[in-house]
Design a protein around this motif. Structure first.
Motif, PDB file in Angstrom:
ATOM      1  N   GLU A 137       2.961  -1.912  -2.949  1.00 53.02           N
ATOM      2  CA  GLU A 137       3.921  -0.927  -2.742  1.00 53.02           C
ATOM      3  C   GLU A 137       2.936   0.215  -2.044  1.00 53.02           C
ATOM      4  OE1 GLU A 137       6.584  -0.432  -5.924  1.00 53.02           O
ATOM      5  OE2 GLU A 137       6.450   1.721  -5.500  1.00 53.02           O
ATOM      6  N   ARG A 197       3.000   4.127  -0.156  1.00 58.20           N
ATOM      7  CA  ARG A 197       4.214   5.265  -0.059  1.00 58.20           C
ATOM      8  C   ARG A 197       3.530   6.509   0.609  1.00 58.20           C
ATOM      9  NH1 ARG A 197       7.737   6.807  -4.470  1.00 58.20           N
ATOM     10  NH2 ARG A 197       6.711   4.842  -5.569  1.00 58.20           N
ATOM     11  N   THR A 219       8.685   4.475   1.170  1.00 57.28           N
ATOM     12  CA  THR A 219       7.916   3.500   0.334  1.00 57.28           C
ATOM     13  C   THR A 219       8.251   2.048   0.797  1.00 57.28           C
ATOM     14  OG1 THR A 219       8.594   4.627  -1.704  1.00 57.28           O
ATOM     15  CG2 THR A 219       7.726   2.423  -2.077  1.00 57.28           C
TER      16      THR A 219
END
Lengths: 632, 697
Positions: A250, A252, A273
């Motif tokens: 992930e 961001r 994100t």
């Protein structure tokens, strides 16, 4: 959340069938001919359209789609036929029908501002709709509060001109004259707009005939199998070649638009994100700021993000093994099988609610490219280009020396970002084949004297691979007149990547030789007196990599060429240069350079960021930046 | 190299190409024509040129005394631009414009988002060799600030110290007033007498500073190359031949003397394709198909050109290599498929044909010492469409190697294709590519290809073009005699030409007739002086006026013919009417009666009119032409197909497809369902026998 492939959409979606083997020869012929049809429609529009925005700035797009509204070609982005199919069932369509639309809230996210009137033509084979052809251009005026239909301080769509939801413009070849009359009555340039529409409609009809020939020649089953193979190829290139460059996880980041013409100064945040898992990517924009009261909103949350995906996905081509390979990858609807989008709830910059204004949505639209590039830079260890901003509108209007009104409008590019393999490009424009105005043309047409047409020294972000330089253009007004500007990146420079520095922001300065005054980026008619100089400085691209690692010879060349100053060579790059005896050139002082580079390295703060946003950001955060003052 | 036309009766055209130098000789007394080829000598092309002249003289049994004129098409300028490293150039610009070349027109080549990874190529002059000089003119040519001669002197000394041998000068608005550029040249010569100079007011006196600067620099770059080349030719020709008039082809479609070429060598860039287009235009007229698209398929690429009313279209928005060069040139579009185009499998597993090419070196697989990848020529050989030996038996081809290459490729593709199926497919893909390219070109120019004929020439054109003609639904495909030598023939069919232009922007409501008259008078005087200097008799001289006109506010002009004779109110009316008409034809609309126009450039072309070569008529013959037979693959199977020698076809002969017509340097394929007729000049005319059934619309 409905994704692009949901069966719930009010238009047909493609059945999930196993891939069919297609004849490689027919496939190549079909693909080559689709690309040719796209080019033929573009040439036809370019030849017969009248708006300078279409003819000179090349601001128009063509798209070819299958019957499931899937885009088949990938040379450029385009609008989408989904909204037309939503409102008009394909079985009700007849050969010669032409649909028209520009309503930013009723076009499934495919039209961003009202000047982009879009024509859609169905393609028939044996009485059934088998495909769609579409074209839109940025027309010069569709009414609204100001000439050009782009009021910088608009707060509602009602100030921006005439909104056309999807309607049937031609029925079986016969134009709806009522519609035509209404459109003509609502623009400042009725003849020009009418001619542009005619040009686009005729070009699409020609394209539809060409597409129908393909179906006739090879049969529907074969042609549709080729379409599927073309889409699958794009999907597979992303899955097999580009996605493996991003580790599962992930990531961001956020970026900002820093003004909206209404609430100034203020940072408008776009948050992203990115979740990469196997052969899928999810783009989640949750955390994005509320919609703006000005015109920078972009209604993007439609059709599962089908437009947004096709708009931003090409950024990932930068992950290809080489830039030459990147240029080979065409992005069509196949890419929608790789991405999912999560939109924040209604009421944000990319999910605005009617009737929020959208004419300067290009600020958000363009920022989304840099936003994704910035997130991917973190996911791919910095192997992405630094930021660029290459579209803004500047101009002058008034009465010339013969008492005639004049309006000079120009789209000036900027420097592009440094890449791991090359410096950024100086002064380019993102729209392919768009051209600037020659100074000799400007002076012949308008009461202006171009005193300087140059690159702005030190505007490119410092880096191992330097950002490209922006313009430094000086216009001397020869009569009293007014200046207009629509520009972003006026406080935040284009960001640098992987140790590279941000480029310098855009700036317009009036009365350069007298009492210079900065005007900011959204200027609706600031007075300029005869004899005064207006200086337009456009953004430099961000730098890539550590400037202290830039080869000293390249820094020397930059100084000789006036692209980098002696002071910046010393302070940003740690390169000491001394002038030659003849005064023609400089030489590197190797010893002093080594010492200087060591000193600069030692003085650095410990933490190094993947992304450098430049000074403007810090100042804005600290509240050190005030609103611009205007004399009007 | 003499000037006036000589006493002999032979006109010899020499077209230098990358592999072969083609020679055509026309005997004006009998109209007979002879062609030959010699291998090119790239290290000194003049050697092959002279060899070729002697070869054709040997074949005709004539001597040097019989030569009337030598005409030459050369790619020296183009090759220098494409192949050599461009170095040693300097540029002088107006203060404030140092970055002119770096900014260019801010354009990124096609492909949305390419601005991220496109890398701007190096500029023709690196910034360190661009120097600014003080002084400024406005667009009317009025002086705003005087020329700062000291800054010119400093620039000249700098270039001298740096060893910069060729300098371009491009000052703002020099097209309106050349004084600053001329004075700059004087000062530079005082300081640096041996440098090569090109002034923008001489090379391209027309507004748009970037394009003018690049055109001027390209000219400065070519000058020394061209000068060396013309010296070599003089040396190689020897005392006798160099007495003969020697003409060089220009891109605009006219010939000029070596002296004239040296004053503006850029005018010869792209003269090779221009000769082919001009040869086609002559054929168009003779064949009775004045509107046609020409298709010249060579080894690596194919040149397309539009011919309307037997005149090739010209443009002044062309390019040479990667440089925009705004000089008048024939509007030739080059696409990347030729006989040597390689069939290959992309990274995605797709079958592709071109743009990669085996070229002349190593060449197709079937060639002696050929390459390792199959090409279009290999596919044609496998299908039996071309003979197993080329150039009249001069090159023997290996069918085995071609088959092996295609077999390997077929094994990597789905669908278990036979070698013949793959070969036919490769040719089908190439034909569609050509058809799509022709469509794009005609649409860009507002023309319906269905009303045009296709004229095919070059080594590898006529084996496929009849199929392309049917894909396009065009009227007919015609193949001229000696299709491999049409360019050299074109050299003999063109007039002497000199172009002169000046920019003077004039709004429709503020037209100054005496100024226009003075401009045309001055341009005409220059043109006549140039022609006179070249020994053109006044009786053979023709002057043509043109003007570039646009709607006020537009940035794109249309070049239209201007009336000859007195410049009065009627002149203006006719000129503006011609503009409205041309605008309608080119763009599909005009603003006649609605919008004012501006006159932008005034142009004069001077012509020294040359007699066109005649093509002798063939005798008619009642007897059916003799033929051999060969197995040729069409539509999925081999068919026993008659093969004719072109020389055996008499006027009026008719052949039904499938049939093959072979000759030195080219092979024509008549496909099943097509019919070929031979016209009285020996031109092959191929039509779909039942047009509605064959065409794809």
């Amino acid at each position: 959340m409905m994704n692009v492939h949901s069966k719930e959409w009010p238009w047909p979606t493609a059945p999930d069938l196993p891939a069919r083997e297609v004849d490689p020869i027919v496939l190549q012929i079909v693909e080559g001919t689709l690309n040719s049809i796209e080019a033929e429609i573009e040439y036809a529009i370019e030849r017969t359209a009248r708006s300078p925005m279409i003819r000179e700035a090349h601001d128009y797009r063509v798209g070819l789609f299958d019957r499931y509204c899937r885009k088949l070609t990938g040379r450029s982005y385009s609008a989408m036929p989904n909204a037309v199919v939503r409102d008009f069932q394909p079985h009700t369509m007849r050969p010669g029908d032409v649909f028209l639309m520009n309503d930013t809230y009723l076009t499934e996210g495919s039209i961003g501002h009202l000047p982009d009137l879009c024509s859609t033509v169905p393609v028939f084979h044996q009485g059934e709709v088998v495909a769609y052809i579409q074209a839109f251009g940025h027309h010069d005026d569709i009414g609204g509060r100001v000439p050009g239909s782009m009021p910088g301080s608009a707060t509602t769509v009602f100030e921006e001109g005439l909104a056309v939801p999807p309607i049937k413009f031609y029925s079986a070849g016969v134009r709806n004259e009522a519609v035509f009359t209404i459109i003509r009555r609502n623009t400042r340039v009725p003849d020009m707009l009418a001619a542009d529409l005619d040009s686009e409609v005729q070009a699409c009809l020609m394209g539809a005939r060409r597409m129908a020939e393909l179906f006739e020649r090879f049969g529907r089953e074969t042609v549709e199998a080729c379409f599927q193979a073309i889409l699958d190829t794009c999907r597979d290139i992303f899955r097999r070649e580009l996605l493996p460059k991003i580790a599962d996880g992930e990531y961001r980041w956020e970026d900002y638009v820093e003004h909206d013409g209404v609430t100034d100064p203020k940072l408008h945040k776009l948050a992203l994100t990115l979740v990469k898992k196997g052969d899928r990517i999810t783009l989640d924009f949750t955390g994005t700021d509320p919609q703006s009261s000005g015109p920078i909103n972009w209604p993007g949350d439609y059709a599962g993000g089908a437009f947004l995906i096709k708009w931003v996905a090409p950024v990932l081509r930068n992950l290809a093994d080489t830039p030459e390979r990147a240029a080979e990858i065409h992005v069509n609807e196949g890419v929608c099988e790789v991405f999912d989008v999560v939109f924040p709830p209604k009421g944000t910059l990319i999910t605005p609610e009617w009737p929020a204004a959208t004419n300067a949505r290009s600020f958000v639209l363009l920022r989304c490219l840099g936003l994704l590039a910035g997130v991917v830079a973190q996911a791919a260890q910095g192997r992405m280009p630094a930021d660029q901003e290459t579209i803004r509108y500047t101009g002058f209007y008034g009465t010339d020396r013969n008492g005639k009104p004049f309006l000079s409008r120009e789209v000036l590019g900027g420097g592009s970002g440094g890449r791991y393999y090359a410096d950024g490009n100086d002064a380019i424009h993102i729209v392919p084949d768009s051209r600037n105005q020659p100074a000799e043309f400007t002076e012949t047409r308008f009461p202006l004297l171009v005193e300087k047409l140059a690159l702005r020294t030190d505007s490119g972000g410092a880096g191992k691979r330097r950002g490209g330089l922006g313009y430094d253009k000086h216009y001397r007004a020869l009569v009293d007149c007014r200046t207009i500007v629509t520009a972003d990146r006026v406080r935040l420079g284009c960001y640098g990547v992987n140790g590279g520095k941000a480029g310098t922001p855009f700036c317009v300065t009036i009365d350069v030789e007298g009492s210079p005054r900065d005007l900011g980026g959204l200027v609706d008619g600031e007075p300029v007196l005869a004899g005064q100089i207006v200086r337009v400085v456009t953004t430099g691209g961000g730098g890539w990599g550590d400037p202290l690692e830039r080869e000293a010879e390249l820094v020397e060349r930059d100084v000789i060429e006036g692209k980098v100053s002696l002071a910046a060579a010393r302070d940003d790059y740690g390169v000491a240069l001394k002038p030659d005896a003849g005064g023609d050139s400089f030489t590197i002082d190797a010893q002093a350079t080594t010492a200087l580079r060591e000193k600069l390295k030692a003085e650095r703060p410990g933490e190094r960021h993947m992304i450098d946003r430049g000074d403007g950001f810090e100042k804005l955060i600290r509240g050190e930046i005030k609103a611009w003052t205007r004399s009007t | 190299m003499a000037l006036a036309v000589g006493r002999g009766q032979l006109r010899i055209g020499i077209d230098t190409g990358g592999t072969f130098t083609d020679i055509v000789c026309v005997d004006d007394s009998s109209g007979s024509m002879r062609v030959t080829k010699v291998a090119s000598t790239p290290s000194n092309p003049a050697i092959a040129l002279v060899r070729g002249i002697h070869a054709i003289l040997g074949e005709t049994g004539a001597g040097v005394d019989d030569i009337a004129v030598l005409a030459h098409g050369t790619t020296v300028a183009t090759n220098a631009l494409v192949q050599s490293e461009i170095a040693g150039l300097g540029l002088i610009v107006t203060a404030g414009f140092r970055h002119l070349l770096d900014i260019a027109r801010q354009s990124v080549p096609e492909g949305y988002g390419n601005s991220y990874f496109w890398v701007k190529p190096e500029r023709i002059v690196p910034l360190r060799y661009v120097r600014e000089v003080g002084g400024r003119l406005d667009f009317l040519g009025a002086e705003l600030r005087p020329l700062d001669e000291e800054s010119v002197r400093a620039a000249a000394r700098f270039f001298c110290r740096q060893g910069i041998a060729a300098i371009g000068v491009c000052l703002m608005h020099s097209y309106a007033n050349a004084a600053h550029e001329r004075r700059t040249a004087e000062v530079v010569r005082e300081e640096y007498p041996h440098c090569t100079l090109s002034l923008s007011c001489d090379v391209l006196p027309e507004y748009r500073e970037y394009e003018r600067a690049v055109t001027t620099l390209v000219d400065a770059f070519i000058k020394p190359h061209m000068s060396r080349y013309l010296d070599c030719i003089r040396d190689e020709l020897g005392p006798q031949l160099s007495e003969k008039p020697f003409l060089v082809m220009q891109s605009s479609g006219g010939v000029a003397s070596p002296d004239q070429v040296m004053r503006k060598p850029i005018a010869t860039a792209l003269s090779g394709p221009a000769a082919g287009a001009l040869g086609s235009a002559v054929m168009a007229e003779i064949a009775g198909f004045p509107d046609l698209v020409t298709l010249d398929a060579g080894g690596t690429s194919t040149d397309l050109c539009l011919i309307e009313s037997a005149k090739p279209k010209t443009t002044n928005g062309g390019r040479v290599g990667r440089f925009p060069v705004r000089i008048p040139m024939l509007d030739v579009k080059t696409i990347g498929t030729g006989g040597g185009s390689i069939a290959w499998i992309s990274r995605e597993g797709k079958l592709k044909v071109g743009p990669r090419s085996a070229g002349a070196e190593p060449g197709p697989m079937c060639y002696p010492n050929g390459g390792n990848e199959p090409t279009i020529t290999d596919a044609n050989l496998v299908l039996g469409r071309i003979p197993p030996a080329l150039i009249g038996g001069g090159i023997r081809l290996s069918l085995l190697r071609a088959r092996q290459g295609l077999e390997k490729l077929a094994a990597r593709l789905p669908g278990a294709m036979s070698v013949e199926q793959l070969a036919e497919g490769i040719i089908e893909i190439a034909n569609w590519d050509q058809a799509n390219a022709i469509r794009q070109m005609t649409i860009q120019r507002g023309i319906d290809p269905g009303a045009f004929a296709l004229l095919s020439f070059g080594g590898s054109g006529p084996a496929q073009s009849p199929a392309v003609m049917e894909l396009m639904g065009m009227k007919t495909c015609i193949v001229p005699p000696n299709p491999g030598n049409l360019s050299a023939f074109g050299l003999l069919a063109v007039d002497w030409r000199t172009d002169h232009i000046v920019t003077k922007v004039m709004y429709e409501d503020a037209i100054n007739l005496p100024t226009i008259a003075a401009h045309y008078a001055s341009l005409e005087k220059d043109a006549v002086a140039t022609l006179e200097k070249n020994g053109i008799a006044p009786a053979k001289t023709a002057l043509v006026r043109e003007a570039d006109v646009r709607y006020a506010g537009q940035s794109m002009e249309v070049r239209v013919p201007a009336p000859s004779g007195t410049i009065d109110a009627q002149f203006i009316v006719e000129l503006i009417d011609a503009f409205h008409a041309a605008h309608l034809k080119t763009f599909g609309y005009n603003y006649a009666g609605q919008q004012k126009v501006e006159l932008v450039n005034f142009c004069v072309s001077g012509f020294g009119v040359i007699d066109r070569p005649r093509i002798p008529e063939l005798a008619e013959s009642g007897a059916a032409p003799k033929h051999t037979n060969r197995r040729v693959y069409f539509d999925g199977g081999f068919r026993d197909t008659p093969v004719f020698a072109r020389a055996s076809l008499a006027a009026g002969s008719k052949l039904d497809g499938p049939a093959i017509v072979e000759e030195f340097g080219s092979t024509t394929v008549v496909f099943p369902g097509q019919q070929l007729t031979v016209d009285r000049h020996g031109i092959l005319i191929i039509r779909a026998a039942n047009k509605s059934a064959g065409a794809l619309k």
